[in-house]
Write an enzyme that holds these catalytic residues in place. Sequence first.
Site, short mmCIF file in Angstrom:
data_model
loop_
_atom_site.label_atom_id
_atom_site.label_comp_id
_atom_site.label_asym_id
_atom_site.label_seq_id
_atom_site.Cartn_x
_atom_site.Cartn_y
_atom_site.Cartn_z
CG ASN A 145 -0.46 -0.10 2.50
OD1 ASN A 145 0.70 -0.48 2.67
ND2 ASN A 145 -1.25 0.22 3.49
N GLY A 155 2.59 -5.28 7.61
CA GLY A 155 1.56 -5.99 6.86
C GLY A 155 0.39 -6.31 7.75
CD GLU A 184 5.11 0.01 12.81
OE1 GLU A 184 3.91 0.32 12.94
OE2 GLU A 184 6.01 0.47 13.52
CG LEU A 185 1.32 -6.35 13.06
CD1 LEU A 185 1.01 -7.39 14.13
CD2 LEU A 185 1.98 -7.00 11.85
NE ARG A 195 -0.97 9.53 3.80
CZ ARG A 195 -0.29 8.83 4.71
NH1 ARG A 195 -0.90 8.32 5.74
NH2 ARG A 195 1.01 8.67 4.58
CB CYS A 205 -2.03 0.52 8.61
SG CYS A 205 -0.70 1.72 8.49
P1 NAP Z 1 0.03 -8.90 4.01
O1 NAP Z 1 -0.80 -9.77 3.16
O2 NAP Z 1 0.21 -9.27 5.43
O3 NAP Z 1 1.43 -8.78 3.27
C1 NAP Z 1 2.48 -7.98 3.78
C2 NAP Z 1 3.78 -8.52 3.28
O4 NAP Z 1 3.97 -9.83 3.82
C3 NAP Z 1 3.86 -8.68 1.77
O5 NAP Z 1 5.18 -8.46 1.35
C4 NAP Z 1 3.49 -10.14 1.58
O6 NAP Z 1 3.98 -10.67 0.38
C5 NAP Z 1 4.19 -10.74 2.77
N1 NAP Z 1 3.68 -12.05 3.18
C6 NAP Z 1 2.45 -12.55 3.04
N2 NAP Z 1 2.41 -13.79 3.59
C7 NAP Z 1 3.65 -14.05 4.09
C8 NAP Z 1 4.24 -15.16 4.76
N3 NAP Z 1 3.54 -16.26 5.05
N4 NAP Z 1 5.54 -15.07 5.11
C9 NAP Z 1 6.27 -14.00 4.83
N5 NAP Z 1 5.76 -12.91 4.20
C10 NAP Z 1 4.46 -12.94 3.83
O7 NAP Z 1 -0.51 -7.41 4.02
P2 NAP Z 1 -0.82 -6.50 2.75
O8 NAP Z 1 -2.15 -6.89 2.24
O9 NAP Z 1 0.32 -6.47 1.81
O10 NAP Z 1 -0.86 -5.07 3.41
C11 NAP Z 1 -1.97 -4.58 4.03
C12 NAP Z 1 -1.87 -4.75 5.54
O11 NAP Z 1 -0.72 -4.09 6.01
C13 NAP Z 1 -3.03 -4.11 6.26
O12 NAP Z 1 -3.46 -4.92 7.31
C14 NAP Z 1 -2.41 -2.81 6.78
O13 NAP Z 1 -3.08 -2.28 7.90
C15 NAP Z 1 -1.05 -3.25 7.11
N6 NAP Z 1 -0.14 -2.11 7.15
C16 NAP Z 1 0.31 -1.71 8.36
C17 NAP Z 1 1.13 -0.60 8.45
C18 NAP Z 1 1.65 -0.15 9.77
O14 NAP Z 1 2.57 0.65 9.77
N7 NAP Z 1 1.11 -0.59 10.89
C19 NAP Z 1 1.49 0.10 7.29
C20 NAP Z 1 1.00 -0.34 6.06
C21 NAP Z 1 0.19 -1.46 6.01
P3 NAP Z 1 3.04 -10.73 -0.93
O15 NAP Z 1 2.29 -9.45 -0.99
O16 NAP Z 1 4.00 -10.90 -2.04
O17 NAP Z 1 2.14 -11.89 -0.70
#
Ligand code: NAP
Length: 495
Positions: free
Chosen positions: A167, A244, A266-267, A294, A300
């Site tokens: 994102n 993530g 950072e979830l 935004r 997140c």
């Molecule tokens: P996600 O599905 O958890 O993926 C995040 C990252 O982890 C990606 O690079 C993904 O790779 C990787 N990943 C997925 N499964 C994995 C596994 N089993 N082992 C190792 N890595 C793995 O999250 P997203 O959909 O990309 O992002 C959205 C989430 O991020 C939302 O929940 C948002 O709130 C959170 N977020 C939090 C913050 C913060 O600062 N707290 C900031 C931004 C986003 P692939 O995409 O290649 O599968």
Amino acid sequence: MTTTGEHVPGDEARVIDAVPTGLFIGGTWRPASGGRTLTVDDPATGKALCEVADASPADGMEALAAATAAQASFAAMPPRERGEILLRAYEIMMERIDDLALVMTLEMGKPLAESKGEITYAAEFFRWFAEEAVRIDGGYAVAPAGTSRFLVQKQPVGVCLLITPWNFPMAMGTRKIGPAVAAGCAMVLKPSELTPLSMHSLAAILAEAGLPDGVLNLVTTSEAGAVMEPLIRDGRARKLSFTGSTPVGKKLLEQCAEKVLRTSMELGGNAPFIVFDDADLDKAVEGAMQAKMRNMGEACTAANRFLVHRSVADVFAEKLAARMGALTVGRGTEEGVQVGPLVNAKGREKVTALVDDALEKGATVVVGGDPVDGPGWFYRPTVLTGVPLEARLSREEIFGPVAAITVFDTDDDAVAAANDTEFGLVSYLFTENITRALRVSEQLESGMVGLNTGLVSNPAAPFGGVKESGLGREGGTVGIEEFLETKYVAIGFGG
Ligand code: NAP
């Protein structure tokens, strides 16, 4: 959808062609083993932009070996030199902001103006941590009994594994790479397979800025789990920094337990946005537009639940709906567009399902409420009122341009509803009453509070959550601590 002006397609081809598409391991760009590639799509058209190398678990292990080999000499590099590398990278990013922003818009969808904002925000982490690199401190103290001395020093944690989401494809990387470089840590970085191009561009910039070979290794892969789990369980890496979703973060924490890796998590979030009866409603609507829209709501920190005092709820909903309904939706490369597509079909299906669920449970549409027909994953900016707290919209991250409004009657009700979630990243509150502002800020269970503002992110401030929104903080003066270990040397002093 708008057709207000077209971006020059030639520019799009030029910037995509300029992105290195290999794996970056030990300072060399190379194909993935077996020549595997994955396709990066434009979410505004659903069409392929390019192919990039798709790392295998063996490639991942090579990246870890390269980082391990680079660790000791990088830790020994003078802090000023590490800071100067970051500063040069910051300058290159700002010089190339237009191209970097266009790449980001093409792979992720956000409007160009927002992409430029993210490049600036991302680059600022490098500038901030360039300054922090030379301020790593320690201590010297006399033991209470006077018979020994304490020497306390900070050392890099060692090799770090960094995993970033789609994102904020640039800023979520620099927020980790900046402090890791400043602290003297070598890294293996895995960006999201949906948006790897920003990190590929950045790896090339860091090499150009003088980052030694092997310090940053980039493994883009379609098999995130299969590639990263062996690296986490290997033991040579000493830290995992992950941004993530909460479910993936929990799984990774379990994996980190085996070799007791340091973790920064950072979830996900489920931010409440509270509007009290004494709020300046125009300010609250402005803040709501920032906190909700935004990144098309794919943040997140996005306001997920609007809790509005009953006496002002109708006026607030009307004003917000007027602003949301007037937004121009379209391909982020087109001029005047304010809302781009969601990242993929899955993301849009989730938003559609959450809105449908809320409508079934009694919510009312004020504006929007449906996907946009045609190519790309567009969803209309939406305002819903009367959203019951048991609706999925109130409990799950929406990650889309939907404002869900629920009314409250007393301050206690607002705080109870705001805290009624397993998440705790950020909360927003709007009030002109200073006592209420401070009291409620203290009562809210979140790592960050936006008080009369819809924007909390700042490289110079500590970003992070409590409860299931994470562990640790990124940015600010504490950001570098996540990449440092404290070592204490007890010095015998005779007697
Ligand atoms: P996600 O599905 O958890 O993926 C995040 C990252 O982890 C990606 O690079 C993904 O790779 C990787 N990943 C997925 N499964 C994995 C596994 N089993 N082992 C190792 N890595 C793995 O999250 P997203 O959909 O990309 O992002 C959205 C989430 O991020 C939302 O929940 C948002 O709130 C959170 N977020 C939090 C913050 C913060 O600062 N707290 C900031 C931004 C986003 P692939 O995409 O290649 O599968």
